[in-house]
Design an enzyme around this catalytic site. Sequence first.
Site, PDB file in Angstrom:
ATOM      1  N   HIS A 244       0.192   7.314   7.943  1.00 17.69           N
ATOM      2  CA  HIS A 244      -0.276   6.444   6.911  1.00 17.69           C
ATOM      3  C   HIS A 244       0.876   5.487   6.301  1.00 17.69           C
ATOM      4  O   HIS A 244       0.705   4.321   6.101  1.00 17.69           O
ATOM      5  CB  HIS A 244      -1.134   7.168   6.053  1.00 17.69           C
ATOM      6  CG  HIS A 244      -1.662   6.374   4.725  1.00 17.69           C
ATOM      7  ND1 HIS A 244      -3.209   6.287   4.815  1.00 17.69           N
ATOM      8  CD2 HIS A 244      -1.340   5.825   3.684  1.00 17.69           C
ATOM      9  CE1 HIS A 244      -3.468   5.460   3.675  1.00 17.69           C
ATOM     10  NE2 HIS A 244      -2.253   5.179   2.804  1.00 17.69           N
ATOM     11  N   GLU A 245       1.912   6.204   5.644  1.00 20.16           N
ATOM     12  CA  GLU A 245       2.875   5.557   4.861  1.00 20.16           C
ATOM     13  C   GLU A 245       3.677   4.574   5.770  1.00 20.16           C
ATOM     14  O   GLU A 245       4.333   3.706   5.554  1.00 20.16           O
ATOM     15  CB  GLU A 245       3.693   6.704   4.375  1.00 20.16           C
ATOM     16  CG  GLU A 245       2.992   7.498   3.320  1.00 20.16           C
ATOM     17  CD  GLU A 245       2.068   6.683   2.319  1.00 20.16           C
ATOM     18  OE1 GLU A 245       2.556   5.625   1.940  1.00 20.16           O
ATOM     19  OE2 GLU A 245       1.211   7.087   1.685  1.00 20.16           O
TER      20      GLU A 245
ATOM     21  N   HIS B 191       1.963   1.357   5.980  1.00 24.05           N
ATOM     22  CA  HIS B 191       2.517   0.300   4.717  1.00 24.05           C
ATOM     23  C   HIS B 191       3.770  -0.050   5.068  1.00 24.05           C
ATOM     24  O   HIS B 191       4.118  -1.042   4.712  1.00 24.05           O
ATOM     25  CB  HIS B 191       2.403   1.444   3.556  1.00 24.05           C
ATOM     26  CG  HIS B 191       1.084   1.661   2.983  1.00 24.05           C
ATOM     27  ND1 HIS B 191       0.139   0.854   2.884  1.00 24.05           N
ATOM     28  CD2 HIS B 191       0.691   2.897   2.655  1.00 24.05           C
ATOM     29  CE1 HIS B 191      -0.942   1.388   2.056  1.00 24.05           C
ATOM     30  NE2 HIS B 191      -0.695   2.561   2.172  1.00 24.05           N
TER      31      HIS B 191
ATOM     32  N   GLU C 150      -3.687  -1.266   2.435  1.00 22.99           N
ATOM     33  CA  GLU C 150      -4.347  -0.121   2.989  1.00 22.99           C
ATOM     34  C   GLU C 150      -5.068  -0.326   4.332  1.00 22.99           C
ATOM     35  O   GLU C 150      -5.051   0.553   5.252  1.00 22.99           O
ATOM     36  CB  GLU C 150      -5.745  -0.102   2.040  1.00 22.99           C
ATOM     37  CG  GLU C 150      -6.096   1.520   1.992  1.00 22.99           C
ATOM     38  CD  GLU C 150      -4.948   2.751   1.766  1.00 22.99           C
ATOM     39  OE1 GLU C 150      -3.794   2.275   1.022  1.00 22.99           O
ATOM     40  OE2 GLU C 150      -4.999   3.881   2.119  1.00 22.99           O
TER      41      GLU C 150
END
Length: 504
Positions: free
Chosen positions: A265-266, A269, A295
């Site tokens: 997830h990170e 980003h 997101e």
Amino acid sequence: MGNAIDALKRHLGEVMDLQKALQLLSWDQSTMMPPGGSATRGAQFATLARVLHERFAGDETGRLLDAAAAETAAMAADSDEACLVRVVQIDWDKARRVPTELRAGMAEAEANGYGVWVQARAANDIEAYRPVLERHIELKQRYIELFPEAAEPWDALFDDYERGMTAAEVRVAFDRLKVGLKPLVAAIAANPEAVSDAVLRQRFPVAEQEACSRHLISDWGFSAESWRLDPTHHPFAASMAPTDIRLTTRYDEHDLGMSLGAAMHEMGHGLYEAGVDPALVRTPLCRGCSLALHESQSRLWENLVGASRAYWTYASPILRSTFPAQLGNVDDESLYRAVNRMQPSLIRVEADEVTYSLHIIIRFELEQEIFNGDLRAADIPEAWNAKMRDYLAIDVPEPSVGYMQDVHWATGGFGYFPTYALGNILSAQIWDRVLVDIPDLAARIERGEFDPLREWLRTHLHRHGRKFTPKETIRLVTGTDLDPEPYLRYLTAKVTGLYGAPVA
Ligand code: ZN
């Protein structure tokens, strides 16, 4: 380049240096700082934030903007310079509208709210927590009054995260999502044992989990010298520059899925921030366009890539060789199914792909009622519990796992929750668009070829940074407006494969 534009860029470069210094202090606080640092860190934040605000919101920025606007008038509207003047003019207008006293009041309420929330949550003390919410709501209402052009009160809050987008637009998408998700939630509830994640809940030493996370996200490929990964409590990504990305993650010895999901997830980003055009560095355009678009990238890499069957054809051998004792005999399909276990649950941050957006919709609808004046702080707990029953068929046993579960409202974070669900919607829209250009994407992912996807995203989205509004950027990257249908199609196919047909 004109003299006035150069002067504006020099000024904004210093503003950005201050802002990045603040971000670095914040990253440090969450990753490296020994507990003894907290006594002075608050003052350091406050000083830098004040200097930053004075420097940016002052008259000089306005003069430099006016002069630069005269030079950019003849330039193409999508040139870096014209975009810079246009975006910063709005940032500056908004920054100046908020009185210093209100800004200070909000900062103080945020700091106080956090402390009260920690204790109230531990004790399930609704009465201790109520004044925190009342204070935030009162301050936000004063903030809203500063933006009378907003069609609905809540829009003034949302505009700080998704400039130009409104509650009315979100409502259309969310109403469709609610209808589409309900039969999927029912399918999962009807067949809860269809998928097991037991293989991921063995004992996995943290050092090996970390090695595994690094291996997987390194393969997504941007320069190893441009990012780092550190443990923290609540994972986040921060960018000091496209060549200096700070990712954070967390580990639980008995939950391998959690650390892998967080790292992916990170990294999503991080890839967005790393892909911004270097020409925009040290300007306010050098970051992701909005929280929802951000997101969309974390969710795309975490779910559309990281929870896909194609990916687990590629990643399973890596897991088996990292954890031969635990996973040596587990096949690809079992790992794919384990990372995709779904179950309606109380806690948003633990929610699966299907139920996650419903947690968000609950918060969105309650915030509408709060700021339209239809819901008092004292009535939030009951309203929350009713919606949890209605949307997720779950009874909330106590406030700490109900409306008190998130720190966000406790620290004044109203108006931004929808960006999470909008990110989910956008991730699927973008994915569909990528598939038009890279029809063999799944086969490439199976072979560990991630460059085509990453470069597609860089070309069509990342490089633009904040040059355009969220809605303009969504059009640029998807060719259309916000549309929940691709996300619902994607989830319906996934749930059907794992849990069986939707239950009407
Ligand atoms: Zn995120």
